[in-house]
Design a protein around this motif. Structure first.
Motif, PDB file in Angstrom:
ATOM      1  N   THR A 216      -0.344  -5.528   1.113  1.00 57.86           N
ATOM      2  CA  THR A 216      -1.116  -6.769   1.091  1.00 57.86           C
ATOM      3  C   THR A 216      -2.139  -6.738  -0.039  1.00 57.86           C
ATOM      4  OG1 THR A 216      -0.834  -7.039   3.476  1.00 57.86           O
ATOM      5  CG2 THR A 216      -2.607  -8.285   2.441  1.00 57.86           C
TER       6      THR A 216
ATOM      7  N   PHE B 188       0.072 -11.318   7.196  1.00 58.42           N
ATOM      8  CA  PHE B 188       0.603  -9.965   7.054  1.00 58.42           C
ATOM      9  C   PHE B 188      -0.523  -8.936   7.117  1.00 58.42           C
ATOM     10  CE2 PHE B 188       2.677  -6.459   4.681  1.00 58.42           C
ATOM     11  CZ  PHE B 188       3.801  -6.335   5.464  1.00 58.42           C
ATOM     12  N   GLY B 189      -1.641  -9.224   6.463  1.00 59.32           N
ATOM     13  CA  GLY B 189      -2.796  -8.321   6.509  1.00 59.32           C
ATOM     14  C   GLY B 189      -3.354  -8.208   7.917  1.00 59.32           C
TER      15      GLY B 189
ATOM     16  N   ALA C 141      -2.200  -9.151  -3.304  1.00 55.33           N
ATOM     17  CA  ALA C 141      -3.434  -9.892  -3.600  1.00 55.33           C
ATOM     18  C   ALA C 141      -3.905  -9.588  -5.019  1.00 55.33           C
ATOM     19  CB  ALA C 141      -4.520  -9.543  -2.583  1.00 55.33           C
TER      20      ALA C 141
ATOM     21  N   SER D 103      -1.091  -6.056   9.909  1.00 55.47           N
ATOM     22  CA  SER D 103      -1.268  -4.668   9.480  1.00 55.47           C
ATOM     23  C   SER D 103      -2.528  -4.072  10.091  1.00 55.47           C
ATOM     24  CB  SER D 103      -1.331  -4.585   7.953  1.00 55.47           C
ATOM     25  OG  SER D 103      -0.123  -5.025   7.392  1.00 55.47           O
TER      26      SER D 103
ATOM     27  N   GLY E  27      -0.377 -13.652   3.057  1.00 61.88           N
ATOM     28  CA  GLY E  27      -1.159 -12.427   2.927  1.00 61.88           C
ATOM     29  C   GLY E  27      -2.121 -12.237   4.077  1.00 61.88           C
TER      30      GLY E  27
ATOM     31  N   THR F 182      -1.423 -16.953  -0.093  1.00 59.86           N
ATOM     32  CA  THR F 182      -2.670 -16.558   0.573  1.00 59.86           C
ATOM     33  C   THR F 182      -2.490 -16.568   2.087  1.00 59.86           C
ATOM     34  OG1 THR F 182      -3.967 -17.433  -1.264  1.00 59.86           O
ATOM     35  CG2 THR F 182      -5.110 -17.110   0.825  1.00 59.86           C
TER      36      THR F 182
ATOM     37  N   GLY G  26       1.418  -1.489   5.308  1.00 59.01           N
ATOM     38  CA  GLY G  26       1.377  -2.954   5.218  1.00 59.01           C
ATOM     39  C   GLY G  26       0.099  -3.442   4.577  1.00 59.01           C
ATOM     40  N   LEU G  27      -1.022  -2.822   4.918  1.00 59.20           N
ATOM     41  CA  LEU G  27      -2.296  -3.203   4.322  1.00 59.20           C
ATOM     42  C   LEU G  27      -2.319  -2.882   2.831  1.00 59.20           C
ATOM     43  CD1 LEU G  27      -4.880  -4.516   5.271  1.00 59.20           C
ATOM     44  CD2 LEU G  27      -5.843  -2.249   5.630  1.00 59.20           C
TER      45      LEU G  27
END
Length: 183
Positions: free
Chosen positions: A78, A34-35, A82, A38, A31, A28, A74-75
């Protein structure tokens, strides 16, 4: 495989049970980071003098457009990770279970299906390290199975699982090749 967690010393038949699933807190956090990066790639406005923009434009590409594209990809990744974590959470707890005759383990890191391997069919057991990622590789009559260290709660359980499998195989009197850890 939803079963109660057994102590590795619970039965004289060398029955052992090890939780096998992702560390949800770490995943989490990764994520979110990274999110966030992004989203910055999509909505951020780096200056024209940014070294990244200059490098991309030196290749003859539109630097802002490339960064936005990378942000969107990238999104999307992610969201996919998830989704798989939510699926695993809903699939219940997964375990590597070792009995006196069989090894039961998830088919893959992100699968709720279980594979059953008879200990007598195991021909090779080894610890393998690739790019600082360690895993137990079990070669058997129908192919190979790998158990990744990061899917165990901690490093000690990973080694305990390897030793329990090795002990169960040795108790069967099999002549199984057990290679040392390799890179």
């Amino acid at each position: 495989m939803n079963i109660s967690n057994l102590s590795s010393n619970a039965a004289p038949s060398h029955q052992a049970c090890y939780y096998y699933g992702p560390n949800y807190k770490k995943m989490t956090l990764a994520g979110l980071v990274f999110g966030g990066l992004s989203l910055f790639g999509i909505f951020g406005t780096p200056s024209e003098n940014s070294s990244m923009i200059r490098l991309i434009e030196a290749l003859g590409l539109n630097g802002h457009l490339v960064l936005q594209l990378v942000g969107v990809l990238g999104l999307a990744m992610t969201v996919a990770v998830a989704g798989s974590l939510i699926f695993l959470r809903g699939a219940g707890n997964r375990y590597v279970v070792l009995t006196d005759k069989k090894l039961f383990a998830p088919v893959s890191n992100f699968s709720s299906k279980t594979r059953e391997i008879r200990l007598i069919n195991i021909s090779d057991l080894e610890l393998v390290e690739v790019f600082n990622q360690r895993f137990i590789r079990v070669t058997h009559a129908d192919g190979k199975m790998e158990l990744v260290e990061n899917m165990f709660k901690n490093q000690e359980l990973f080694h305990d699982c390897y030793e329990a499998i090795a002990l169960a195989i040795d108790n069967k009197g099999q002549n199984v090749k057990r290679a040392p850890a390799r890179k």
